[in-house]
Design a protein around this motif. Structure first.
Motif, PDB file in Angstrom:
ATOM      1  N   GLU A  87      55.338   0.037 -50.832  1.00 21.43           N
ATOM      2  CA  GLU A  87      54.974  -1.330 -51.225  1.00 21.43           C
ATOM      3  C   GLU A  87      54.441  -1.363 -52.656  1.00 21.43           C
ATOM      4  N   LEU A  88      53.525  -0.454 -52.962  1.00 23.83           N
ATOM      5  CA  LEU A  88      52.946  -0.438 -54.300  1.00 23.83           C
ATOM      6  C   LEU A  88      53.964  -0.014 -55.353  1.00 23.83           C
ATOM      7  N   GLY A  89      54.857   0.907 -55.004  1.00 23.76           N
ATOM      8  CA  GLY A  89      55.852   1.384 -55.959  1.00 23.76           C
ATOM      9  C   GLY A  89      56.870   0.332 -56.332  1.00 23.76           C
ATOM     10  N   THR A  90      57.158  -0.600 -55.409  1.00 22.09           N
ATOM     11  CA  THR A  90      58.092  -1.671 -55.744  1.00 22.09           C
ATOM     12  C   THR A  90      57.389  -2.814 -56.478  1.00 22.09           C
ATOM     13  N   LEU A  91      56.093  -2.951 -56.260  1.00 23.74           N
ATOM     14  CA  LEU A  91      55.327  -3.929 -57.029  1.00 23.74           C
ATOM     15  C   LEU A  91      55.082  -3.447 -58.456  1.00 23.74           C
ATOM     16  N   TYR A  99      48.424   6.092 -60.561  1.00 22.06           N
ATOM     17  CA  TYR A  99      47.395   5.474 -61.390  1.00 22.06           C
ATOM     18  C   TYR A  99      47.788   4.083 -61.850  1.00 22.06           C
ATOM     19  N   ALA A 100      49.086   3.862 -62.104  1.00 22.82           N
ATOM     20  CA  ALA A 100      49.528   2.520 -62.491  1.00 22.82           C
ATOM     21  C   ALA A 100      49.351   1.554 -61.325  1.00 22.82           C
ATOM     22  N   MET A 101      49.679   2.017 -60.118  1.00 17.13           N
ATOM     23  CA  MET A 101      49.555   1.169 -58.939  1.00 17.13           C
ATOM     24  C   MET A 101      48.090   0.829 -58.664  1.00 17.13           C
ATOM     25  N   VAL A 102      47.226   1.836 -58.672  1.00 18.07           N
ATOM     26  CA  VAL A 102      45.819   1.622 -58.326  1.00 18.07           C
ATOM     27  C   VAL A 102      45.107   0.838 -59.424  1.00 18.07           C
ATOM     28  N   SER A 103      45.419   1.101 -60.690  1.00 12.63           N
ATOM     29  CA  SER A 103      44.802   0.341 -61.783  1.00 12.63           C
ATOM     30  C   SER A 103      45.110  -1.140 -61.663  1.00 12.63           C
ATOM     31  N   THR A 104      46.351  -1.441 -61.346  1.00  9.16           N
ATOM     32  CA  THR A 104      46.773  -2.837 -61.249  1.00  9.16           C
ATOM     33  C   THR A 104      46.104  -3.547 -60.084  1.00  9.16           C
ATOM     34  N   MET A 105      45.937  -2.846 -58.972  1.00  4.34           N
ATOM     35  CA  MET A 105      45.422  -3.481 -57.765  1.00  4.34           C
ATOM     36  C   MET A 105      43.902  -3.380 -57.615  1.00  4.34           C
ATOM     37  N   ALA A 106      43.321  -2.244 -57.994  1.00  8.00           N
ATOM     38  CA  ALA A 106      41.913  -1.991 -57.683  1.00  8.00           C
ATOM     39  C   ALA A 106      41.023  -1.840 -58.901  1.00  8.00           C
ATOM     40  N   GLY A 107      41.572  -1.948 -60.095  1.00  7.35           N
ATOM     41  CA  GLY A 107      40.753  -1.858 -61.289  1.00  7.35           C
ATOM     42  C   GLY A 107      40.985  -0.591 -62.085  1.00  7.35           C
ATOM     43  N   ARG A 108      40.628  -0.639 -63.345  1.00  6.94           N
ATOM     44  CA  ARG A 108      40.950   0.457 -64.262  1.00  6.94           C
ATOM     45  C   ARG A 108      40.186   1.749 -63.959  1.00  6.94           C
ATOM     46  N   LEU A 109      38.934   1.639 -63.545  1.00  2.00           N
ATOM     47  CA  LEU A 109      38.182   2.856 -63.229  1.00  2.00           C
ATOM     48  C   LEU A 109      38.805   3.568 -62.028  1.00  2.00           C
ATOM     49  N   ALA A 110      39.140   2.821 -60.977  1.00  2.00           N
ATOM     50  CA  ALA A 110      39.786   3.420 -59.809  1.00  2.00           C
ATOM     51  C   ALA A 110      41.106   4.064 -60.208  1.00  2.00           C
ATOM     52  N   GLY A 111      41.865   3.378 -61.067  1.00  2.00           N
ATOM     53  CA  GLY A 111      43.136   3.928 -61.541  1.00  2.00           C
ATOM     54  C   GLY A 111      42.934   5.203 -62.346  1.00  2.00           C
ATOM     55  N   TYR A 391      45.368  10.005 -51.847  1.00  2.00           N
ATOM     56  CA  TYR A 391      45.935   9.146 -50.808  1.00  2.00           C
ATOM     57  C   TYR A 391      44.928   8.077 -50.367  1.00  2.00           C
ATOM     58  N   LEU A 392      43.649   8.443 -50.315  1.00  2.00           N
ATOM     59  CA  LEU A 392      42.605   7.496 -49.920  1.00  2.00           C
ATOM     60  C   LEU A 392      42.554   6.314 -50.887  1.00  2.00           C
ATOM     61  N   LEU A 393      42.584   6.594 -52.182  1.00  2.00           N
ATOM     62  CA  LEU A 393      42.530   5.518 -53.176  1.00  2.00           C
ATOM     63  C   LEU A 393      43.816   4.691 -53.190  1.00  2.00           C
ATOM     64  N   VAL A 394      44.953   5.331 -52.931  1.00  2.00           N
ATOM     65  CA  VAL A 394      46.213   4.584 -52.826  1.00  2.00           C
ATOM     66  C   VAL A 394      46.162   3.630 -51.634  1.00  2.00           C
ATOM     67  N   ALA A 395      45.570   4.083 -50.515  1.00  2.00           N
ATOM     68  CA  ALA A 395      45.429   3.213 -49.343  1.00  2.00           C
ATOM     69  C   ALA A 395      44.531   2.016 -49.653  1.00  2.00           C
ATOM     70  N   VAL A 396      43.465   2.243 -50.425  1.00  2.00           N
ATOM     71  CA  VAL A 396      42.593   1.131 -50.842  1.00  2.00           C
ATOM     72  C   VAL A 396      43.391   0.131 -51.679  1.00  2.00           C
ATOM     73  N   ALA A 397      44.211   0.638 -52.609  1.00  2.00           N
ATOM     74  CA  ALA A 397      45.030  -0.252 -53.439  1.00  2.00           C
ATOM     75  C   ALA A 397      46.021  -1.035 -52.585  1.00  2.00           C
ATOM     76  N   ALA A 398      46.600  -0.389 -51.563  1.00  2.00           N
ATOM     77  CA  ALA A 398      47.555  -1.075 -50.683  1.00  2.00           C
ATOM     78  C   ALA A 398      46.872  -2.188 -49.899  1.00  2.00           C
ATOM     79  N   LEU A 399      45.608  -1.983 -49.565  1.00  2.00           N
ATOM     80  CA  LEU A 399      44.852  -3.012 -48.856  1.00  2.00           C
ATOM     81  C   LEU A 399      44.656  -4.258 -49.733  1.00  2.00           C
ATOM     82  N   LEU A 400      44.676  -4.052 -51.057  1.00  2.00           N
ATOM     83  CA  LEU A 400      44.465  -5.158 -51.997  1.00  2.00           C
ATOM     84  C   LEU A 400      45.765  -5.711 -52.568  1.00  2.00           C
ATOM     85  N   ALA A 401      46.908  -5.230 -52.071  1.00  2.00           N
ATOM     86  CA  ALA A 401      48.193  -5.522 -52.717  1.00  2.00           C
ATOM     87  C   ALA A 401      48.725  -6.924 -52.462  1.00  2.00           C
TER      88      ALA A 401
END
Length: 474
Positions: A87-91, A99-111, A391-401
């Motif tokens: 999901e995040l890779g297609t967004l 890092y691009a996925m998590v930065s976009t969804m959860a903020g720059r520090l998380a990314g 993987y934990l941080l990617v899951a957090v980003a997916a929750l915010l996607a």
């Protein structure tokens, strides 16, 4: 969750517009591969045979007959992780991957923290695999594992400077050989079965392996949970499809297909031989020792053993090539997104005549060769912690996607959202808490240093540094 990146929507298409071109910006990577090429490269990065022969023996030594069960649980968890990546890779189809996925969804520090964890993984995994070369070249020559691994890393670095299409074919040929090797092991193991399917859940491991004591220990639930960090690492390479999304044709369709197909294929290629080895090992002691080459020779003859060993050696070289390709793209993307001082960004974003980011490729391969001289257990431990945390941080980003503008963006959407990322977050956090303190300490220390770099350098320059961009899909 501050500093979240939110791409503007195009009124006509609902898609994020391409970032405005700025003079001096690094070049974009070329879209040159489809599903087949991407799947070959991604499967080669999972490198099922080299993982089977290099990483799995370490699991046999600590988990014995519970190894197959642990890998099966890890693969099941990876289905949820693959949903998040798809999901995040297609967004966010960017060579920056996580890092691009998590930065976009959860903020720059998380990314930024995900980038540091992914950088740890991409720097450590290739030498871990490469050091296994010496064991499987033993039938024809005897080499020191560290020097053999360093040689593989240098060869992989040179191959990584070639055109990506050429590498897809090279790795595809090697992939066929490693699948054949895994198939031979599976057939031999099942045909020489010493125990039934019930052995897969009797959860025993030999004590005093190699001493002739013949003792048996029970594998506890806590040992299985601890082993899940390595089990997640076993199929970890399926995420390569996300790193290659910027070079894939039609990424919004092909990324999800490649991620999910690769996970399914690699899980079968790894798990079936593990089951066969568990059932076919001559004794629990032989299984715990994890010498798969010796088992193959005992089941057949020295010629077959040599053939399988050489196929595995080629698979390891193949893995090195693909991992160097993947990992150099991560450094390239970080430079394009201005994560470093200007001279470093300029160097890392340089593309060679073949279209490969050559400076980034060298900076992945050469340190990887040096890491071949570091203690292997330390490398395994830090990698397991880093993969689980990533993987934990990617899951957090997916929750915010699916909030804000992202909710209406055209993308592949996972089933059972938000249950999948919520369950993943809970399970991965628990697995992380069960890892050994020295490995948590090493990884945590690096994360703290990265946070200080963010606080002291990146955040004060937020207008000019760490500007995570998402290229056009077209």
């Amino acid at each position: 969750m501050t500093d979240t990146l939110r791409p503007l929507q195009s009124a006509a298409t609902g898609e994020p517009p391409a970032p405005a071109a700025v003079p001096g910006d690094p070049q974009k990577l070329k879209r040159s591969i489809g599903v087949v090429g991407g799947t070959l490269l991604t499967l080669s990065c999972v490198t099922p045979a080299s993982t089977l022969f290099v990483v799995v023996p370490d699991l046999f030594s600590s988990l014995g007959t519970a190894t197959a069960l642990t890998i099966a649980i890890g693969s099941l968890l990876c289905v949820g992780v693959a949903f998040c990546y798809s999901e995040l890779g297609t967004l966010i189809p960017s060579a920056g991957g996580e890092y691009a996925m998590v930065s976009t969804m959860a903020g720059r520090l998380a990314g930024w923290l995900v980038f540091v964890l992914s950088l740890l993984v991409v720097m450590i995994v290739p030498p871990v695999i490469a050091m296994g070369t010496a064991d499987y070249l033993a039938p024809v020559m005897h080499l020191d594992p560290s020097y053999a691994g360093a040689g593989v890393m240098i060869c992989a670095t040179l191959a990584g400077l070639l055109d990506l299409r050429a590498n897809a074919w090279i790795t595809g040929i090697f992939l066929v050989l490693e699948v054949v090797a895994a198939g031979v092991v599976a057939v031999l193991g099942f045909s020489h079965a010493e125990r039934g399917p019930g052995s897969l859940v009797d959860l025993t491991v030999a004590s005093g392996s190699g001493s002739g004591s013949g003792g048996v220990d029970t594998v506890t639930a806590m040992l299985i949970v601890s082993g899940l960090a390595i089990a997640l690492f076993v199929t970890q390479g399926f995420s390569t499809a996300v790193y290659l999304s910027e070079e894939m044709e039609n990424p919004r369709r092909n990324v999800a297909r490649t991620v999910l197909a690769t996970l399914a294929i690699s899980s079968v290629i790894i798990l079936v031989p593990v089951v066969a080895i568990t059932m076919g090992a001559e004794s629990l002691t032989a299984l715990t020792e994890g010498d798969i080459s010796a088992m193959v020779t005992a089941w057949s003859n020295s010629a077959v053993g040599t053939f399988v060993s050489l196929c595995v050696a080629l698979a390891i070289i193949n893995a090195g090539i693909v991992m160097v390709i993947q990992n150099s793209r991560v450094l390239f993307a970080s430079a394009r997104d201005k994560a470093w001082p200007s001279p470093v960004n300029k160097a890392l974003s340089k593309l060679g005549a073949s279209g490969a980011p050559w400076v980034a490729t060298l900076l992945v391969g050469v340190p990887g060769a040096l890491l071949c001289f570091v203690n292997l257990d330390t490398l395994y431990g830090v990698t397991g912690v880093s993969v689980t945390g990533m993987y934990l941080l990617v899951a957090v980003a997916a929750l915010l996607a699916r909030r804000g503008s992202h909710k209406a963006t055209a993308a592949w959407r996972m089933p059972l959202w938000p249950a999948v990322p919520v369950v993943l977050i809970a399970v991965l956090a628990y697995i992380l808490s069960q890892q050994e303190l020295p490995y948590l300490g090493w990884t945590g220390g690096i994360v703290v240093a990265a946070t200080l770099y963010w606080a002291l350098y990146l955040r004060p320059r937020r207008e000019t540094r760490w500007l995570v961009s998402v290229p056009e899909d077209s």
